[in-house]
Design a protein around this motif. Sequence first.
Motif, PDB file in Angstrom:
ATOM      1  N   ALA A  78     -22.908 -39.738  55.716  1.00  0.00           N
ATOM      2  CA  ALA A  78     -21.660 -39.068  56.091  1.00  0.00           C
ATOM      3  C   ALA A  78     -21.730 -37.567  55.789  1.00  0.00           C
ATOM      4  CB  ALA A  78     -20.488 -39.694  55.335  1.00  0.00           C
ATOM      5  N   THR A  79     -22.567 -37.174  54.856  1.00  0.00           N
ATOM      6  CA  THR A  79     -22.701 -35.756  54.512  1.00  0.00           C
ATOM      7  C   THR A  79     -23.724 -35.072  55.418  1.00  0.00           C
ATOM      8  OG1 THR A  79     -22.236 -36.326  52.225  1.00  0.00           O
ATOM      9  CG2 THR A  79     -23.214 -34.164  52.594  1.00  0.00           C
ATOM     10  N   TRP A  80     -24.816 -35.768  55.654  1.00  0.00           N
ATOM     11  CA  TRP A  80     -25.905 -35.173  56.453  1.00  0.00           C
ATOM     12  C   TRP A  80     -25.492 -34.948  57.907  1.00  0.00           C
ATOM     13  CZ3 TRP A  80     -29.818 -38.186  59.591  1.00  0.00           C
ATOM     14  CH2 TRP A  80     -30.777 -37.333  60.144  1.00  0.00           C
ATOM     15  N   VAL A  81     -24.933 -36.007  58.512  1.00  0.00           N
ATOM     16  CA  VAL A  81     -24.585 -36.039  59.947  1.00  0.00           C
ATOM     17  C   VAL A  81     -25.614 -35.352  60.869  1.00  0.00           C
ATOM     18  CG1 VAL A  81     -22.084 -36.413  59.639  1.00  0.00           C
ATOM     19  CG2 VAL A  81     -22.958 -34.071  59.708  1.00  0.00           C
ATOM     20  N   GLY A  82     -26.862 -35.401  60.464  1.00  0.00           N
ATOM     21  CA  GLY A  82     -27.932 -34.895  61.335  1.00  0.00           C
ATOM     22  C   GLY A  82     -28.135 -33.389  61.264  1.00  0.00           C
ATOM     23  N   ARG A  83     -27.436 -32.683  60.357  1.00  0.00           N
ATOM     24  CA  ARG A  83     -27.537 -31.209  60.325  1.00  0.00           C
ATOM     25  C   ARG A  83     -28.436 -30.741  59.180  1.00  0.00           C
ATOM     26  NH1 ARG A  83     -21.629 -30.321  61.012  1.00  0.00           N
ATOM     27  NH2 ARG A  83     -21.247 -30.769  63.204  1.00  0.00           N
ATOM     28  N   PRO A  84     -29.468 -29.928  59.491  1.00  0.00           N
ATOM     29  CA  PRO A  84     -30.398 -29.467  58.455  1.00  0.00           C
ATOM     30  C   PRO A  84     -29.687 -28.738  57.313  1.00  0.00           C
ATOM     31  CG  PRO A  84     -31.079 -28.712  60.652  1.00  0.00           C
ATOM     32  CD  PRO A  84     -29.794 -29.427  60.831  1.00  0.00           C
ATOM     33  N   GLU A  85     -28.613 -28.013  57.621  1.00  0.00           N
ATOM     34  CA  GLU A  85     -27.925 -27.254  56.566  1.00  0.00           C
ATOM     35  C   GLU A  85     -27.220 -28.167  55.544  1.00  0.00           C
ATOM     36  OE1 GLU A  85     -27.205 -27.216  59.782  1.00  0.00           O
ATOM     37  OE2 GLU A  85     -25.054 -27.090  60.191  1.00  0.00           O
ATOM     38  N   ASN A  86     -27.118 -29.478  55.868  1.00  0.00           N
ATOM     39  CA  ASN A  86     -26.430 -30.396  54.943  1.00  0.00           C
ATOM     40  C   ASN A  86     -27.385 -31.208  54.068  1.00  0.00           C
ATOM     41  OD1 ASN A  86     -24.083 -29.566  56.125  1.00  0.00           O
ATOM     42  ND2 ASN A  86     -23.898 -31.333  57.500  1.00  0.00           N
ATOM     43  N   PHE A 133     -35.966 -39.206  49.932  1.00  0.00           N
ATOM     44  CA  PHE A 133     -37.117 -39.233  49.015  1.00  0.00           C
ATOM     45  C   PHE A 133     -37.500 -37.871  48.436  1.00  0.00           C
ATOM     46  CE2 PHE A 133     -38.492 -42.691  52.227  1.00  0.00           C
ATOM     47  CZ  PHE A 133     -37.607 -43.595  51.670  1.00  0.00           C
ATOM     48  N   THR A 134     -37.012 -36.789  49.022  1.00  0.00           N
ATOM     49  CA  THR A 134     -37.551 -35.479  48.609  1.00  0.00           C
ATOM     50  C   THR A 134     -36.574 -34.646  47.777  1.00  0.00           C
ATOM     51  OG1 THR A 134     -36.852 -34.464  50.680  1.00  0.00           O
ATOM     52  CG2 THR A 134     -39.116 -35.322  50.606  1.00  0.00           C
ATOM     53  N   GLY A 135     -35.509 -35.263  47.301  1.00  0.00           N
ATOM     54  CA  GLY A 135     -34.557 -34.506  46.456  1.00  0.00           C
ATOM     55  C   GLY A 135     -35.098 -34.339  45.041  1.00  0.00           C
ATOM     56  N   SER A 136     -34.181 -34.062  44.133  1.00  0.00           N
ATOM     57  CA  SER A 136     -34.558 -33.785  42.742  1.00  0.00           C
ATOM     58  C   SER A 136     -35.246 -34.986  42.077  1.00  0.00           C
ATOM     59  CB  SER A 136     -33.282 -33.419  41.986  1.00  0.00           C
ATOM     60  OG  SER A 136     -33.373 -33.795  40.655  1.00  0.00           O
ATOM     61  N   LYS A 137     -36.166 -34.645  41.154  1.00  0.00           N
ATOM     62  CA  LYS A 137     -36.870 -35.693  40.393  1.00  0.00           C
ATOM     63  C   LYS A 137     -35.902 -36.488  39.514  1.00  0.00           C
ATOM     64  CE  LYS A 137     -40.994 -36.358  37.526  1.00  0.00           C
ATOM     65  NZ  LYS A 137     -40.415 -37.373  36.680  1.00  0.00           N
ATOM     66  N   GLN A 146     -28.462 -34.891  49.560  1.00  0.00           N
ATOM     67  CA  GLN A 146     -29.297 -35.341  48.425  1.00  0.00           C
ATOM     68  C   GLN A 146     -28.470 -35.408  47.138  1.00  0.00           C
ATOM     69  OE1 GLN A 146     -32.526 -32.506  48.926  1.00  0.00           O
ATOM     70  NE2 GLN A 146     -33.800 -34.097  49.885  1.00  0.00           N
ATOM     71  N   ASN A 147     -27.525 -34.482  46.994  1.00  0.00           N
ATOM     72  CA  ASN A 147     -26.643 -34.535  45.813  1.00  0.00           C
ATOM     73  C   ASN A 147     -25.778 -35.787  45.814  1.00  0.00           C
ATOM     74  OD1 ASN A 147     -27.575 -32.233  44.674  1.00  0.00           O
ATOM     75  ND2 ASN A 147     -26.033 -30.908  45.644  1.00  0.00           N
ATOM     76  N   GLN A 148     -25.370 -36.203  47.019  1.00  0.00           N
ATOM     77  CA  GLN A 148     -24.565 -37.426  47.127  1.00  0.00           C
ATOM     78  C   GLN A 148     -25.368 -38.641  46.672  1.00  0.00           C
ATOM     79  OE1 GLN A 148     -21.299 -37.942  48.221  1.00  0.00           O
ATOM     80  NE2 GLN A 148     -21.082 -35.726  48.110  1.00  0.00           N
ATOM     81  N   LEU A 149     -26.632 -38.675  47.054  1.00  0.00           N
ATOM     82  CA  LEU A 149     -27.484 -39.803  46.652  1.00  0.00           C
ATOM     83  C   LEU A 149     -27.622 -39.830  45.127  1.00  0.00           C
ATOM     84  CD1 LEU A 149     -29.446 -42.147  47.332  1.00  0.00           C
ATOM     85  CD2 LEU A 149     -31.268 -40.447  47.474  1.00  0.00           C
ATOM     86  N   LEU A 150     -27.859 -38.669  44.564  1.00  0.00           N
ATOM     87  CA  LEU A 150     -28.042 -38.573  43.118  1.00  0.00           C
ATOM     88  C   LEU A 150     -26.783 -39.026  42.377  1.00  0.00           C
ATOM     89  CD1 LEU A 150     -30.106 -37.666  41.065  1.00  0.00           C
ATOM     90  CD2 LEU A 150     -29.183 -35.345  41.214  1.00  0.00           C
TER      91      LEU A 150
END
Length: 396
Positions: A345-353, A97-101, A358-362
């Motif tokens: 698959a990109t996040w895998v629980g890591r804050p640095e990802n 929910f908090t990625g780019s508008k 968010q880019n993948q969702l977009l």
Amino acid sequence: MVELKFRCTVNPPSDINNSGKASKKFSENLFIYSSNMPQYLSADKEKELIETATTLIVKGKGVLAADESTASMLKHFQPLGLENNEENRRLYRQILFTGSKELSNYISGVIFFHETFYQYDNNGKSFREILKDKGIIPGIKVDKGLVPLAGTNGENTTQGLDNLSERCAQYYRDGARFAKWRCALKIGDGLPSELCIRETSNVLARYASICQQNGIVPIVEPEVLSEGDHDLETCQYITEKVLAATYKALNEHHVFLEGTLLKPNMVTAGFDCKKKYKPEDIARATVTALQRTVPPAVPGICFLSGGQSEEEASINLNAINQYPGKKPWALTFSYGRALQASVLATWVGRPENVSAAQNQLLKRAQAHGAAAKGEYKGGASGTAGGQSLFEANRNY
Ligand SMILES: O=P(O)(O)OC[C@@]1(O)O[C@H](CO)[C@@H](O)[C@@H]1O
């Protein structure tokens, strides 16, 4: 040759005379009856429902289904080695929910699960507010999940009607403008049963009626599951039976179709079917089934992804929109897995990802948005690739 003739006769009501015209008494009764009927919805409510429904299916946009129950989130988190606790679920939804508008160029609404509806981001802003500020409408899953239909061969209905009106009223006050209720029907030997079709249609209609009374657009979801080895034609036949029964029940419950949306399965062969079908076959079978059963008064149809890969879900939606038949409704998406597989698959629980996720969702939302216009050119494969997202016995 023996010629057989059949003639059906229906006795007219005693107030209709032999010429077929209603007598004065009968017409007066009809008039009195209709003028005394309580108004189902006020004109203002109808207008609001139409506005919400048409905003959700505006060209090139669809719905992000982020309403997985806690049990479903376990299935998402387990392979990543993540604990399925409230905080991890919040962190994950925060990514969505908090990625780019820019997301709002392709996503018109988000379906929340109750827990997420009342959650906040790291800065203390509610997820609902975050989405509203982006111009995305908050929605809410209001059913309480599948339960067995006793005496059937493993079939289910969906529960959650108790207190539904009060819950809808509260969700409306808290910002929800649409809702979702999912029923799931299996294809198999003698399945779905008449009982299952009748029961699920009726519960969907009752839910839809209660939502509308509370100003909430009901998304009606009778999902014909893709478990099994049945072919495309079988899925089309069953989907038609289920949708026809659904619209009969919606009519019986006086549901205002212009203020509803349908969330059906695409017509596809079962996951274990040996024969493979092209997107054009899926498009023809899907549009034909919809033409035969869904009234043009319904403004839009937003498909579930049902275990298709992200890429398949784009390609098939694109083929449906390119199919040259009559299509009096918007045809778009309300995907869960087919919007989130690459994010997870990109996040895998890591804050640095987080930002890459968010880019993948977009990227995937953009692909589905193009498909909703019949303009998807292919090639938007994300981290999850073309991986099938099918899960057997997905009874939740
Ligand atoms: O088939 P998909 O697109 O993954 O999910 C469709 C869906 O209706 O089914 C899930 C289970 O109820 C919901 O989270 C979601 O809204």
